[in-house]
Design a protein around this motif. Structure first.
Motif, mmCIF file in Angstrom:
data_model
loop_
_atom_site.group_PDB
_atom_site.id
_atom_site.type_symbol
_atom_site.label_atom_id
_atom_site.label_comp_id
_atom_site.label_asym_id
_atom_site.label_seq_id
_atom_site.Cartn_x
_atom_site.Cartn_y
_atom_site.Cartn_z
ATOM 1 N N UNK A 279 0.814 -1.221 0.000
ATOM 2 C CA UNK A 279 0.000 0.000 0.000
ATOM 3 C C UNK A 279 0.850 1.276 0.000
ATOM 4 N N UNK A 280 1.667 1.487 -1.022
ATOM 5 C CA UNK A 280 2.417 2.742 -1.102
ATOM 6 C C UNK A 280 1.445 3.909 -1.121
ATOM 7 N N UNK A 281 1.756 4.923 -0.334
ATOM 8 C CA UNK A 281 0.798 6.020 -0.168
ATOM 9 C C UNK A 281 1.429 7.362 -0.523
ATOM 10 N N UNK A 282 2.237 7.943 0.353
ATOM 11 C CA UNK A 282 2.832 9.238 0.086
ATOM 12 C C UNK A 282 4.078 9.142 -0.769
ATOM 13 N N UNK A 283 4.383 10.247 -1.461
ATOM 14 C CA UNK A 283 5.585 10.300 -2.296
ATOM 15 C C UNK A 283 6.093 11.724 -2.343
ATOM 16 N N UNK A 340 1.294 7.815 5.861
ATOM 17 C CA UNK A 340 0.570 8.313 4.700
ATOM 18 C C UNK A 340 1.376 9.336 3.944
ATOM 19 N N UNK A 341 1.192 10.607 4.273
ATOM 20 C CA UNK A 341 1.892 11.683 3.573
ATOM 21 C C UNK A 341 3.382 11.669 3.912
ATOM 22 N N UNK A 342 4.190 12.084 2.939
ATOM 23 C CA UNK A 342 5.618 12.273 3.180
ATOM 24 C C UNK A 342 6.026 13.589 2.523
ATOM 25 N N UNK A 343 6.754 14.423 3.270
ATOM 26 C CA UNK A 343 7.167 15.738 2.785
ATOM 27 C C UNK A 343 8.651 15.950 3.053
ATOM 28 N N UNK A 344 9.332 16.553 2.083
ATOM 29 C CA UNK A 344 10.726 16.931 2.248
ATOM 30 C C UNK A 344 10.824 18.359 2.775
ATOM 31 N N UNK A 345 11.724 18.585 3.707
ATOM 32 C CA UNK A 345 11.963 19.965 4.126
ATOM 33 C C UNK A 345 12.726 20.678 3.009
ATOM 34 N N UNK A 346 12.416 21.950 2.747
ATOM 35 C CA UNK A 346 13.076 22.671 1.654
ATOM 36 C C UNK A 346 14.594 22.738 1.764
ATOM 37 N N UNK A 347 15.129 22.675 2.994
ATOM 38 C CA UNK A 347 16.581 22.723 3.157
ATOM 39 C C UNK A 347 17.263 21.391 2.875
#
Length: 369
Positions: A279-283, A340-347
């Motif tokens: 169940x891959x979710x966030x990218x 679920x969600x995955x987010x990269x920090x801008x730095x």
């Protein structure tokens, strides 16, 4: 592979979980300020617990929650999107017809935009004047998963100015994810369609005309359907050439998906189908554009019945994809329950994952930093 590339690959293998932060009930999507200092987390509260429709604010310099934002306007808050000047945060209420507006200076809700139907994602044009919101469905007339439109919002007047119909057929598109090209010339929606394998599509909308100019996919193109909960499961790279979609699986979690689909947006073809976890979710993509991180939800209904009381979560994991080869990097990172969600920090320092049934956020340090 150059020596520099080899060193970068060696560094990414050193990525590791460094912190777990408690948030609210059923955290879904997130937004990070451009200085990488603040993280906003939408707590979806799919269980309907009174007072638990909230947004958590985390200080990323201390990795601690500093504020819980509550509002009577929240109704299963699902995504959170910062305005271009970051003075406002827009929260989509997936069980309602509204988007709540947070003033980021005071972190209080100052108003709403009304007229949606189960809004499940939002993107803003590069000039900051317009937004596009996908309507997954929430009302009695158009229930969850039966939405078929994208709303165009004038952010100056904070009103809906147009509705775009995604599918001309009787089967609703059910847009579960939305993304905008780097130049802002196209908006894409990942459409869950009927929740069956091989039926997912990708709609392409021209922002100049607000017309659907292409529909990509369908049998057997996408190799499975996009993530049911995952408006955050569609990502376009910085070049605007490739889109990445997570194939979560069917509407009742059986059969489940195990792939990430790579779409060549210039050729309208599938260029890769990458096997990952359950169940891959966030990218999301690292700011240097080298790697894609995918979260594996790995949560099934214990009874097989489609209600959230029967969820059984296995070990949540994150896979890393080398985007130059579309091959997995030889590392799996354990995170929380139902990531679920995955987010990269801008730095470029962190990958941050929301754990839906764990009620936590996992913070991963990149490149061993």
């Amino acid at each position: 592979m150059s020596k520099t590339d080899k060193n970068q690959l060696k560094n990414i293998v050193n990525s590791k979980l460094i912190a777990t932060v408690n948030v609210g009930v059923n955290p879904t999507a997130m937004a990070i300020t451009s200085d990488s200092a603040k993280l906003y987390v939408a707590n979806g509260n799919n269980y309907g617990i009174a007072g638990s429709d909230t947004v958590t604010l985390i200080d990323l310099t201390t990795m601690m929650p500093v504020l819980t934002i509550s509002s009577g306007t929240f109704n299963q808050p699902y995504t959170i999107t910062l305005s271009k000047d970051e003075t406002k945060a827009y929260v989509t209420n997936s069980n309602a017809s509204t988007v709540s507006i947070i003033d980021t200076a005071t972190n209080k809700v100052t108003g709403i935009i009304d007229g949606f139907n189960g809004p499940s994602g939002m993107v803003i044009t590069p000039d900051g004047t317009k937004a596009y919101v996908n309507n997954y469905g929430a009302s009695t007339a158009i229930p969850s998963g039966s939405g078929n439109t994208v709303s165009v919002v004038d952010l100056i007047s904070e009103k809906i100015i147009q509705e775009i119909t995604l599918s001309e057929y009787t089967q609703a598109a059910a847009p579960s994810a939305i993304a905008i090209s780097p130049k802002g010339d196209f908006v894409y929606t990942a459409n869950y369609t009927n929740g069956e394998p091989w039926q997912g599509t990708l709609s392409k909308i021209s922002t100049a005309t607000n017309v659907v100019v292409d529909t990509i996919g369908g049998t057997p193109f996408l190799g499975g359907t996009p993530f049911l909960f995952g408006m955050f499961a569609l990502k376009i790279d910085a070049s605007g050439k490739f889109a990445y979609l997570t194939n979560f699986g069917s509407n009742n979690f059986a059969p489940y998906g195990t792939t990430v689909c790579v779409v060549d947006l210039e050729q309208n073809t599938q260029s890769a189908l990458i096997e990952v976890g359950i169940q891959p979710s966030g990218f999301d993509i690292t700011p240097d554009g080298l790697y894609g991180f995918v979260s594996n939800y790995n949560t099934l209904y214990s009874s097989g019945a489609p209600d959230y009381t029967g969820l059984t979560a296995g070990q949540g994991t994150v896979n890393i994809i080398d985007l130059s080869t579309n091959l997995l990097v030889p590392i799996t990172i354990n995170v929380g329950l139902s990531p679920g969600c995955i987010k990269m920090s801008p730095d470029g320092k962190y990958a941050i994952v929301s754990n839906y049934t764990g009620n936590t956020v996992s913070i991963i340090s990149l490149y061993g930093e």
